[in-house]
Design an enzyme around this catalytic site. Structure first.
Site: not given
Ligand code: PRP
Ligand code: URA
Length: 209
Positions: A104, A108, A200, A203
């Protein structure tokens, strides 16, 4: 419209609560993700087709049910979806595994694609898309878009925690897919994080913060 299943089994609820706890360390969080994915996968695979085969027990020959097999794909959304792969593979070891890479944009909140590698016969398979968080729904919609573009028709989405906003967005964009959730939370905050959520997920899983 696809169905939304919320798994309220006490074991799942207990483990999700432990994952939410900010004091749960990375290793325990990862172990819990694997355990919850097995418990959720057990329910989400309820409609897998069976074949009747003849086997011999120590007592006699008999007909018995075995998985028809060979037709499942697991597709984690990178990174956090990786936390669900091992548990699902323990249940269905013959599944093929594809990967969709999305993150994400922090400003945005829109998904940005960086990787997509799927089994070539994805169009023949029941596809389980895995991601612990369904927040705005943008990542899930984009991932399912990719998978459909490669021909998949039978798709389900499995996540740990979903916000009502994300469920609505995903169900409206892809009304043909079923959604499996361990917990439906309250709302998104101003940073599009799920409240109360677990923070997150990437993380928490990989210790990057
Ligand atoms: C997180 C999670 C989803 C997304 C959900 O990933 O694992 O993929 O956010 O959010 P959304 O429904 O608003 O799209 P992130 O973008 O943090 O990436 P990562 O897994 O690489 O940390
Ligand atoms: N992605 C995450 O990892 N946690 C949230 O709460 C939303 C998006």
């Amino acid at each position: 419209m696809g169905k939304v299943y919320v798994f309220d089994h006490p074991l799942i609820q207990h483990k999700v609560s432990m994952m939410r706890d900010v004091n749960t360390p990375v290793k325990e969080f990862r172990d819990l993700a694997r355990e919850v994915s097995m418990l959720m996968g057990f329910e989400a695979t309820r409609d897998l087709p069976l074949n009747e085969v003849e086997i011999e027990t120590p007592i006699c020959k008999t007909k018995a049910n075995m998985l028809a097999g060979g037709d499942i794909a697991i597709v984690p959304i990178l990174r956090a979806g990786l936390g669900f792969v091992d548990g699902m593979l323990e249940l269905v070891p013959t599944a093929k595994v594809g990967h969709v890479g999305l993150y994400r944009d922090p400003d945005t909140h829109e998904p940005v694609e960086y990787y997509c590698k799927l089994p070539t016969d994805i169009d023949q398979r029941k596809v389980f898309v895995l991601d612990p968080m369904l927040a705005t729904g943008g990542s899930a919609v984009a991932a399912v878009d990719f998978i459909k573009q490669r021909g998949a028709k039978d798709i389900r989405f499995m996540c740990l925690i979903a916000a009502p906003e994300g469920i609505k967005v995903l169900s409206e964009a892809h009304p043909d897919i079923d959604i499996y959730i361990a917990a439906k939370d309250d709302h998104l905050n101003e940073h599009a994080y799920i409240v109360p959520g677990l923070g997150d997920a990437g993380d928490r899983l990989f210790g990057t913060k």
